[in-house]
Design a protein around this motif. Structure first.
Motif, short mmCIF file in Angstrom:
data_model
loop_
_atom_site.label_atom_id
_atom_site.label_comp_id
_atom_site.label_asym_id
_atom_site.label_seq_id
_atom_site.Cartn_x
_atom_site.Cartn_y
_atom_site.Cartn_z
N ASN A 4 -26.87 46.73 3.37
CA ASN A 4 -25.59 46.05 3.57
C ASN A 4 -25.77 44.53 3.62
O ASN A 4 -24.95 43.77 3.09
N LEU A 5 -26.84 44.10 4.24
CA LEU A 5 -27.12 42.68 4.33
C LEU A 5 -27.40 42.11 2.93
O LEU A 5 -26.91 41.02 2.58
N ILE A 6 -28.14 42.84 2.11
CA ILE A 6 -28.42 42.41 0.74
C ILE A 6 -27.13 42.34 -0.07
O ILE A 6 -26.90 41.40 -0.82
N ILE A 7 -26.26 43.33 0.11
CA ILE A 7 -24.98 43.34 -0.60
C ILE A 7 -24.13 42.14 -0.18
O ILE A 7 -23.52 41.47 -1.02
N VAL A 8 -24.11 41.83 1.09
CA VAL A 8 -23.34 40.68 1.58
C VAL A 8 -23.91 39.38 1.02
O VAL A 8 -23.17 38.50 0.58
N CYS A 14 -22.47 35.38 -5.41
CA CYS A 14 -21.53 35.47 -6.53
C CYS A 14 -20.30 34.61 -6.28
O CYS A 14 -19.81 33.90 -7.18
N VAL A 15 -19.78 34.64 -5.07
CA VAL A 15 -18.62 33.82 -4.71
C VAL A 15 -18.99 32.34 -4.82
O VAL A 15 -18.23 31.54 -5.36
N PHE A 16 -20.16 31.97 -4.32
CA PHE A 16 -20.61 30.58 -4.41
C PHE A 16 -20.77 30.16 -5.86
O PHE A 16 -20.37 29.06 -6.25
N LEU A 17 -21.35 31.02 -6.70
CA LEU A 17 -21.53 30.72 -8.12
C LEU A 17 -20.18 30.54 -8.80
O LEU A 17 -19.98 29.60 -9.58
N PHE A 18 -19.23 31.42 -8.52
CA PHE A 18 -17.90 31.31 -9.11
C PHE A 18 -17.23 30.01 -8.67
O PHE A 18 -16.64 29.29 -9.48
N ALA A 19 -17.31 29.68 -7.38
CA ALA A 19 -16.70 28.44 -6.87
C ALA A 19 -17.36 27.22 -7.50
O ALA A 19 -16.68 26.25 -7.88
#
Length: 153
Positions: A4-8, A14-19
């Motif tokens: 779960n930690l790896i998924i988070v 991914c969110v940071f890359l998109f932003a």
């Protein structure tokens, strides 16, 4: 738990890359165009007739110039609004302009003058050699000097 930690962490990456991509793209669209691109805008005059340029293109250019500058985003909008630029540009690039014809005529005249000068130089050299030979033929022939007291037999 570790899964779960790896998924988070991956989701956050991914969110940071998109932003980051979004902010880079936004900054790129807000950046001013280069001097060469401004030169391309000036050349739009050549692609359209005077009436089309004044009536159709100039209002679009005025929209693109805000605060005396054009951004990449407004340049993209201008490109979408101006239709048929590609074929017109190719036609203009292939067209034989007066300046090109004059330049070719000037080059031909220069090359012709150089060839004429070279030919005249060769002819003058030949004529001078012939003149020199003729002058040598007119001179009286001198007898070789003899030492005193000798006689030619």
């Amino acid at each position: 738990m570790i899964r779960n930690l790896i998924i988070v962490v991956l989701a956050a990456a991914c969110v940071f890359l998109f932003a980051s991509q979004y902010m880079d793209h936004k900054a790129w669209k807000e950046a001013e165009i280069s001097p060469a691109e401004y030169g391309g805008l000036v050349e739009l005059r050549e692609l359209f007739s005077a009436s089309d340029y004044r009536e159709k293109v100039l209002p679009l250019l005025r929209e693109a110039f805000v605060d005396g500058r054009v951004t990449r985003g407004r340049l993209e909008e201008l490109g979408r609004k101006l239709s048929g630029i590609g074929p017109r540009t190719l036609e203009m690039l292939e067209a034989d302009r007066t300046r090109d014809r004059v330049s070719r005529a000037w080059d031909d005249a220069r090359d012709g003058a150089a060839a004429l000068g070279e030919s005249l130089g060769r002819q003058m050299g030949k004529a001078m050699r012939e003149l020199g030979d003729a002058v040598e033929g007119l001179k009286p022939k001198r007898a070789p000097e003899r030492p005193e007291g000798t006689v030619d037999l």
